[in-house]
Every structure is written in C-alpha cells, then in structure tokens.
Design a protein around this motif. Sequence first.
Motif, PDB file in Angstrom:
ATOM      1  N   VAL A  85       0.846  -1.190   0.000  1.00  0.00           N
ATOM      2  CA  VAL A  85       0.000   0.000   0.000  1.00  0.00           C
ATOM      3  C   VAL A  85       0.879   1.235   0.000  1.00  0.00           C
ATOM      4  N   TYR A  86       0.397   2.287  -0.672  1.00  0.00           N
ATOM      5  CA  TYR A  86       1.132   3.551  -0.775  1.00  0.00           C
ATOM      6  C   TYR A  86       0.130   4.670  -0.537  1.00  0.00           C
ATOM      7  N   LEU A  87       0.256   5.346   0.576  1.00  0.00           N
ATOM      8  CA  LEU A  87      -0.650   6.431   0.950  1.00  0.00           C
ATOM      9  C   LEU A  87       0.134   7.731   1.039  1.00  0.00           C
ATOM     10  N   VAL A  88      -0.368   8.751   0.376  1.00  0.00           N
ATOM     11  CA  VAL A  88       0.298  10.051   0.382  1.00  0.00           C
ATOM     12  C   VAL A  88      -0.754  11.138   0.559  1.00  0.00           C
ATOM     13  N   GLY A  89      -0.371  12.196   1.211  1.00  0.00           N
ATOM     14  CA  GLY A  89      -1.255  13.343   1.358  1.00  0.00           C
ATOM     15  C   GLY A  89      -2.414  13.063   2.287  1.00  0.00           C
ATOM     16  N   LYS A  90      -3.599  13.503   1.890  1.00  0.00           N
ATOM     17  CA  LYS A  90      -4.790  13.342   2.711  1.00  0.00           C
ATOM     18  C   LYS A  90      -5.209  11.883   2.845  1.00  0.00           C
ATOM     19  N   ALA A  91      -4.654  11.012   2.022  1.00  0.00           N
ATOM     20  CA  ALA A  91      -5.010   9.599   2.101  1.00  0.00           C
ATOM     21  C   ALA A  91      -4.647   9.006   3.447  1.00  0.00           C
ATOM     22  N   ASN A  92      -3.616   9.551   4.090  1.00  0.00           N
ATOM     23  CA  ASN A  92      -3.194   9.023   5.389  1.00  0.00           C
ATOM     24  C   ASN A  92      -4.274   9.183   6.445  1.00  0.00           C
ATOM     25  N   SER A  93      -5.031  10.261   6.372  1.00  0.00           N
ATOM     26  CA  SER A  93      -6.097  10.476   7.348  1.00  0.00           C
ATOM     27  C   SER A  93      -7.419   9.864   6.890  1.00  0.00           C
ATOM     28  N   VAL A  94      -7.697   9.931   5.597  1.00  0.00           N
ATOM     29  CA  VAL A  94      -8.960   9.402   5.073  1.00  0.00           C
ATOM     30  C   VAL A  94      -9.016   7.882   5.204  1.00  0.00           C
ATOM     31  N   PHE A  95      -7.891   7.209   4.908  1.00  0.00           N
ATOM     32  CA  PHE A  95      -7.876   5.753   4.891  1.00  0.00           C
ATOM     33  C   PHE A  95      -7.083   5.146   6.045  1.00  0.00           C
ATOM     34  N   GLU A  96      -7.018   5.839   7.159  1.00  0.00           N
ATOM     35  CA  GLU A  96      -6.276   5.318   8.297  1.00  0.00           C
ATOM     36  C   GLU A  96      -6.924   4.054   8.867  1.00  0.00           C
ATOM     37  N   ASP A  97      -8.238   3.882   8.635  1.00  0.00           N
ATOM     38  CA  ASP A  97      -8.941   2.690   9.121  1.00  0.00           C
ATOM     39  C   ASP A  97      -9.123   1.638   8.040  1.00  0.00           C
ATOM     40  N   LEU A  98      -8.534   1.825   6.870  1.00  0.00           N
ATOM     41  CA  LEU A  98      -8.667   0.866   5.777  1.00  0.00           C
ATOM     42  C   LEU A  98      -7.816  -0.378   6.052  1.00  0.00           C
ATOM     43  N   SER A  99      -8.421  -1.547   5.898  1.00  0.00           N
ATOM     44  CA  SER A  99      -7.682  -2.800   6.059  1.00  0.00           C
ATOM     45  C   SER A  99      -6.788  -3.004   4.847  1.00  0.00           C
ATOM     46  N   VAL A 100      -5.488  -3.117   5.076  1.00  0.00           N
ATOM     47  CA  VAL A 100      -4.540  -3.194   3.970  1.00  0.00           C
ATOM     48  C   VAL A 100      -3.712  -4.482   3.989  1.00  0.00           C
ATOM     49  N   THR A 101      -3.998  -5.371   4.936  1.00  0.00           N
ATOM     50  CA  THR A 101      -3.354  -6.681   4.957  1.00  0.00           C
ATOM     51  C   THR A 101      -4.438  -7.746   4.855  1.00  0.00           C
ATOM     52  N   LEU A 102      -4.070  -8.917   4.378  1.00  0.00           N
ATOM     53  CA  LEU A 102      -5.048  -9.991   4.208  1.00  0.00           C
ATOM     54  C   LEU A 102      -5.649 -10.398   5.549  1.00  0.00           C
ATOM     55  N   GLY A 103      -4.834 -10.395   6.589  1.00  0.00           N
ATOM     56  CA  GLY A 103      -5.343 -10.746   7.907  1.00  0.00           C
ATOM     57  C   GLY A 103      -6.407  -9.777   8.390  1.00  0.00           C
ATOM     58  N   GLN A 104      -6.178  -8.495   8.181  1.00  0.00           N
ATOM     59  CA  GLN A 104      -7.144  -7.479   8.599  1.00  0.00           C
ATOM     60  C   GLN A 104      -8.451  -7.599   7.818  1.00  0.00           C
ATOM     61  N   VAL A 105      -8.342  -7.824   6.506  1.00  0.00           N
ATOM     62  CA  VAL A 105      -9.546  -7.934   5.682  1.00  0.00           C
ATOM     63  C   VAL A 105     -10.311  -9.214   6.015  1.00  0.00           C
ATOM     64  N   HIS A 106      -9.596 -10.313   6.263  1.00  0.00           N
ATOM     65  CA  HIS A 106     -10.259 -11.561   6.623  1.00  0.00           C
ATOM     66  C   HIS A 106     -11.083 -11.385   7.893  1.00  0.00           C
ATOM     67  N   TYR A 107     -10.532 -10.681   8.855  1.00  0.00           N
ATOM     68  CA  TYR A 107     -11.263 -10.419  10.094  1.00  0.00           C
ATOM     69  C   TYR A 107     -12.506  -9.569   9.822  1.00  0.00           C
TER      70      TYR A 107
END
Length: 260
Positions: A85-107
């Motif tokens: 994953v590559y987050l730059v700018g406002k994406a860091n705050s907008v997508f701070e709760d986005l699941s970006v690993t397979l383990g997180q998404v599986h949960y």
Amino acid sequence: MVFSVKENLSWPGLAVGDLFHRPRATLMVMVKGVDKLALPSGSVISYLLESAVPFGLDSVANSIHSLFPEEIPVVLQLVLSEERVYLVGKANSVFEDLSVTLGQVHYHLFQENSILSSLPLNSLSRNNGVDLLFLSELQVLHDISSLVSCHKHLAKDHSPDLYSLELACLDETGKHYGEDSEQFRVASNILVDILQKFAGDMYNLYGGNAVVELVTVKSFDTSLVRKTGTIFEAKQMKNPASPCNLAYNFEYLVIFNIIL
C-alpha cells in the motif's frame, strides 16, 4: 487527455471533452488474469491493450504532488494480494482505518457489516484460501468507497485525487479452478457487478467529476520491457574466465568509480 475536434473519433480510446473541465479524481482498477470482462455494452469506452507491459502510476502521483504541493491531494495505491500500500497526502487520514493486509480484511469479512451478507456466493466458499482472496479484494473496494463517502469534502478541493488498485482475484481463481469452471464464472459475474457499483459510487461521490479506468490484463509481456542497469554489487563467478575474478554481465552496466 481532453481536446476539441470537428470530426468523429475513429479510435474508441478517446472521447471529446471540455478543455477547461478537469476531473477531480482518477481511479484505475487493474484486473489480472483476464483479457476482458462482460461489462454492459455501451456503458463504457473500451479498446484493446496490445503487448501489455508492467506499468504503474508513480510518475503521475509525483507530478500531481509537484503541481499541487499545498493542496495535498489524495494518492492511494494498493495491491492487497501482496499487502503493498502507498498512501500520500490526505489519504493518510482518510484511509487510516482501511484494512490493507489480508489478515485485517479476513477479520473484517466475518463482521456484521461485511459484503458477505449481500453476495450470492453459490459455488464459492468463504473457507477456501483462493475464494477468500477474491472476497477480500471485493471488501476493500467497498471499504474505499465507504470511507470516501465519510469525507465528501475531498470532491470540493482543487487538487486531483488518484486511486490505483490491482486485483489478482480472478487470476488466482482461474489458476486454482480453471477458467472453464463454475467458480470462475461465478467470480467473474460477481466482480463485474461490484466494479460497476464501485465505479458508480465513486463517480457520484465526486459529483460526476471523476474518471474510472478498468484495465484487464491476461498477462504481461515482459520481453518488451527495456532492461535497466544496476549499480549493486554483482555476484562473483565460481569459475572466472579472467585472473582478476571480475563478475561481469554484458546485460547490465558496469560502473568504475575511480577516486584519485
């Protein structure tokens, strides 16, 4: 690219647009493992991508940030199958709760608000690793549009946002079950529906000022990729042809740094 013409365009990859109307967001979704998807005819502008080589939007992201240094646009680049994953700018705050690993998404998939409750799985199984990757990538698409809907101010600033998503679900499904299998057919149909919903949601969230691009690639032609040089230390040859024991490969650059 936006321009004005007096005659009809023969190439389907171009369309006439307003020169002074710049999209507020560009979204590119790459689906690996298929040449095309069965999208409704007339709903998209499409053209054949011949001799596809690996590419990315890094240079585009860098150009956006150099042109809008004070606006801090959103740049999100995600490859869930590689947990990259590559987050730059406002994406860091907008997508701070986005699941970006397979383990997180599986949960997340097995929570009450996941997409599992609304999908017709049929021959797919939530307990199979390949099917779980497929469902995980669909969940991420849903989560991205949901998070953007909570930050509707993104569509009101002056900087263009950039989203780049790579999906490997159909590629893995085809390899595991076969492209003639019922599972591959079901997965393709579900993916088409989800992609259309994702594109429509993002387009509406940006007030119609968004361009959604879908790239389908069966496989990349790596033979067309230009070879590049490297300055890393080369491996020593076991049976050197020269008495100096110099590792040499004619396909790469050789740099001699001599300091006097």
